[in-house]
Design a protein around this motif. Structure first.
Motif, short mmCIF file in Angstrom:
data_model
loop_
_atom_site.label_atom_id
_atom_site.label_comp_id
_atom_site.label_asym_id
_atom_site.label_seq_id
_atom_site.Cartn_x
_atom_site.Cartn_y
_atom_site.Cartn_z
N SER A 277 0.85 -1.21 0.00
CA SER A 277 0.00 0.00 0.00
C SER A 277 0.88 1.25 0.00
O SER A 277 0.54 2.25 -0.63
N ASN A 349 -6.64 2.78 8.45
CA ASN A 349 -7.10 2.17 7.20
C ASN A 349 -8.10 3.07 6.47
O ASN A 349 -8.05 3.21 5.25
N LEU A 350 -9.01 3.68 7.23
CA LEU A 350 -9.99 4.58 6.62
C LEU A 350 -9.31 5.83 6.06
O LEU A 350 -9.70 6.35 5.02
N CYS A 353 -7.87 4.91 2.80
CA CYS A 353 -8.91 4.81 1.76
C CYS A 353 -9.44 6.18 1.33
O CYS A 353 -10.09 6.29 0.29
N THR A 388 -7.25 3.57 -7.03
CA THR A 388 -7.96 4.05 -5.82
C THR A 388 -8.97 3.00 -5.36
O THR A 388 -9.09 2.73 -4.16
N THR A 391 -7.17 0.23 -3.65
CA THR A 391 -6.76 0.61 -2.28
C THR A 391 -7.85 0.28 -1.28
O THR A 391 -7.60 -0.32 -0.23
N VAL A 392 -9.08 0.68 -1.59
CA VAL A 392 -10.21 0.39 -0.69
C VAL A 392 -10.45 -1.12 -0.62
O VAL A 392 -10.76 -1.66 0.44
N CYS A 393 -10.25 -1.78 -1.76
CA CYS A 393 -10.48 -3.23 -1.85
C CYS A 393 -9.56 -3.99 -0.89
O CYS A 393 -10.01 -4.80 -0.08
N SER A 395 -7.82 -2.76 1.60
CA SER A 395 -7.98 -2.30 2.99
C SER A 395 -9.14 -3.02 3.66
O SER A 395 -9.04 -3.46 4.81
N CYS A 465 -14.54 4.19 -4.81
CA CYS A 465 -14.21 3.72 -3.45
C CYS A 465 -15.26 2.73 -2.95
O CYS A 465 -14.93 1.68 -2.38
N GLY A 469 -14.67 -1.25 -2.18
CA GLY A 469 -14.99 -1.83 -0.88
C GLY A 469 -15.92 -3.02 -0.99
O GLY A 469 -15.71 -4.06 -0.33
#
Length: 578
Positions: A277, A349-350, A353, A388, A391-393, A395, A465, A469
């Motif tokens: 990351s 983590n948030l 994201c 992007t 990244t959320v995936c 996390s 995002c 997720g």
């Protein structure tokens, strides 16, 4: 008690200096003030060796953030490395690491930059091999050799800058941009920045450097080693703006971001997921910097440092409590046992994201909106937004595996939140991860950007995002199906999960084959013909001559007569036979 006092003393000193530097940075920023110091070390005839230091808002703010994070990391290490008998040596190495970074930050001079740059490389090697096992040694060698490529590029840039009669690059940037020949320096600096910030094709050393102790990982991956390359290119941003070099860096940064995001979704090692990351965010910084928005890159550099250090410290606390276990498949339900650590982990983590009103939101959202507003091709636009989503995936996948569900490891465990020293270190960064983004946003961008976008582009970031997720949750939830599918497509999974085979290429390309060629050269030349016809031949000749001379110098008449008779006999026999 002595060890604890060293940790506390280092923490207090660094924290106090960080506080002072932050307010100096704010003052310099608001009053647009710069201090340029020249200190003549040696003057001989017409030659002088001058040490130069640059204090502006950028260097002061960056130094304050580095010192803040390193102070909290050292405080955190008091408990994390409590069982280490050599904790004093560890703290000294960390302080040397921070000092090298300080030298690099305040240097407008290529020579002093090289000192800080090489200091970072050497101390990072010592920290990576700190646990002294085969894996650590291999990782340390890969890290050191990868960074040596950048060091050589920097040395070549220094030699090329002899054309200017000075190494204070800050005076020549405009000239370098307009002069075709001097773009060579820009290319060398870009290569140096790419190796230090682990851009493609030098990415493989960054996950390998996870062999270092976790406090070191928190420091290295947030604000010191990997950000040195980005910071150097921020200083040289004029060379990238609107040039072919800038377009090249845009492509490399975008591909690095994409590759690291895919790799993190297929990784199961907790520290390596966070390392990938970091690599993804470095790609984001590099790509937005090459588009000409150096302040945005610097803004994201600072906010990322805060939540990434927190993320590593939380991961370290979990690994410490799990008995040095790093596989996320063996975790689960940790939020029940370690609620405070889990809260810090989830906030970090948030922030990663880009959750609204946390540190990462202010920089990432602004970057993506600027990208939407810019004149950029479709491929790069896709890389930005898809990465992007990735990244959320990863996390959410990380949170799902480690925090929710049932605990998958030992029935007899000591998972708890009673490590108060580690928690205090984490809580300091938790506060900064929440308020740091807005604080820096108001300071660095006092006048708001006017970004006018259509509704679908404005909502695209939120949509990407959300979709990332959902996909991360679904893939994690369908464990058996997902594992079966990944085994059916094993070749593709292996290719994407191994960072596009870069570790293998780096290992064979930089270590295995060069050493093999070196061995062949030694066998052929140094220990082959060169040895046979050179040193060894000379030795044999001299030995024979000295033996003959020694016999002649013995002064024994009987020996001489014997030799004389032998020669006469030999000649007579020869004459008769002929």
């Amino acid at each position: 008690m002595k060890n604890i006092s060293i940790c506390l003393l280092s923490f207090l000193c660094l924290f106090f200096i960080s506080f002072i530097l932050f307010w100096c940075g704010v003052l310099f920023l608001l009053s647009d003030y710069v201090i340029f110091v020249e200190w003549e070390l040696v003057s001989l005839n017409s030659s002088s060796v001058v040490m130069t230091l640059l204090f502006d808002w950028m260097s002061l703010l960056f130094m304050s953030f580095v010192l803040l994070i390193s102070s909290l990391v050292i405080y955190y290490s008091k408990e994390y490395m409590g069982g280490d008998y050599n904790i004093e040596r560890f703290i000294m190495l960390v302080l040397m690491f921070v000092l090298s970074m300080m030298l690099l930050i305040i240097s407008p001079n290529m020579i002093s930059i090289l000192l800080g740059w090489d200091g970072l490389g050497l101390v990072s090697y010592l920290l990576v091999i700190y646990f002294q096992n085969i894996k650590s040694y291999s990782a340390g060698m890969l890290t050191a050799l990868s960074n040596r490529i950048g060091d050589v590029a920097l040395l070549l840039a220094i030699s090329w800058m002899l054309n200017y009669g000075s190494w204070n690059y800050i005076f020549f940037l405009e000239f370098m941009k307009n002069n075709v020949e001097m773009k060579v320096i820009g290319l060398l600096i870009v290569v140096a920045g790419m190796t230090k910030s682990a851009q493609i094709p030098f990415s493989s050393w960054l996950p390998a450097a996870m062999a270092a102790p976790t406090p070191v990982s928190a420091l290295v991956h947030s604000s010191t080693l990997v950000t040195a390359g980005v910071y150097l290119l921020i200083r040289f941003n004029i060379l990238l703006d609107g040039s072919l070099l800038g377009q090249f860096m845009l492509l490399v940064g975008g591909l690095t971001m994409f590759m690291a995001g895919l790799g993190a979704n297929l990784e199961y090692d907790l520290k390596k997921i966070i390392a990938l990351s970091t690599l993804s965010q470095l790609g984001l910084m590099m790509s937005i910097l090459s588009m000409g928005f150096y302040k945005l890159a610097f803004f994201h550099l600072l906010t990322h440092a805060l939540f990434k250090a927190l993320l590593f410290m939380c991961a370290g606390a979990v690994i410490h409590n799990m008995g040095d276990l790093q596989d996320i498949r063996a975790m689960g339900g940790i939020s029940l046992f370690m609620p405070l650590t889990s809260s810090c982990f989830n906030v970090a983590n948030l922030a990663l994201c880009g959750m609204p009103f946390l540190a990462g939101f202010y920089s990432k959202d602004l970057i993506l909106e600027i990208v939407s507003l810019s004149n950029i091709n479709m491929f790069m636009f896709f890389l930005y937004f898809f990465s992007t989503g990735l990244t959320v995936c990863y996390s959410l996948r990380l949170v799902y595996y480690s925090m929710t569900g049932m605990f998958n490891s030992m029935a007899l465990n000591v998972l708890n939140d009673e490590g108060w020293v580690m928690l205090k270190g984490m809580l300091g960064l938790l506060f900064m991860s929440v308020v740091g983004g807005s604080l820096l946003s108001w300071l660095i961008f006092p006048t708001p950007y006017m970004i006018c976008l259509p509704l679908y582009l404005k909502l695209l970031t939120s949509f990407v995002c959300l979709l990332g997720g959902i996909i991360g949750y679904l893939f994690s939830n369908m464990k058996i199906y997902y594992i079966n599918k990944s085994l059916l497509m094993y070749n593709y999974t292996f290719f994407l999960g191994s960072m596009w085979f870069m570790p293998f290429i780096s290992t064979y390309g930089m270590i295995f084959y060069p050493i093999g060629v070196g061995n062949m050269v030694i066998k052929s030349f140094d220990q082959g013909w060169s040895e046979f016809m050179g040193g060894q031949k000379l030795y044999d000749l001299l030995s024979n001559y000295s033996s003959t001379v020694q016999i002649m110098q013995n002064n024994s008449l009987k020996v001489y007569l014997l030799i004389f008779v032998m020669w006469i006999t030999y000649l007579l026999l020869l004459f008769i036979l002929i």
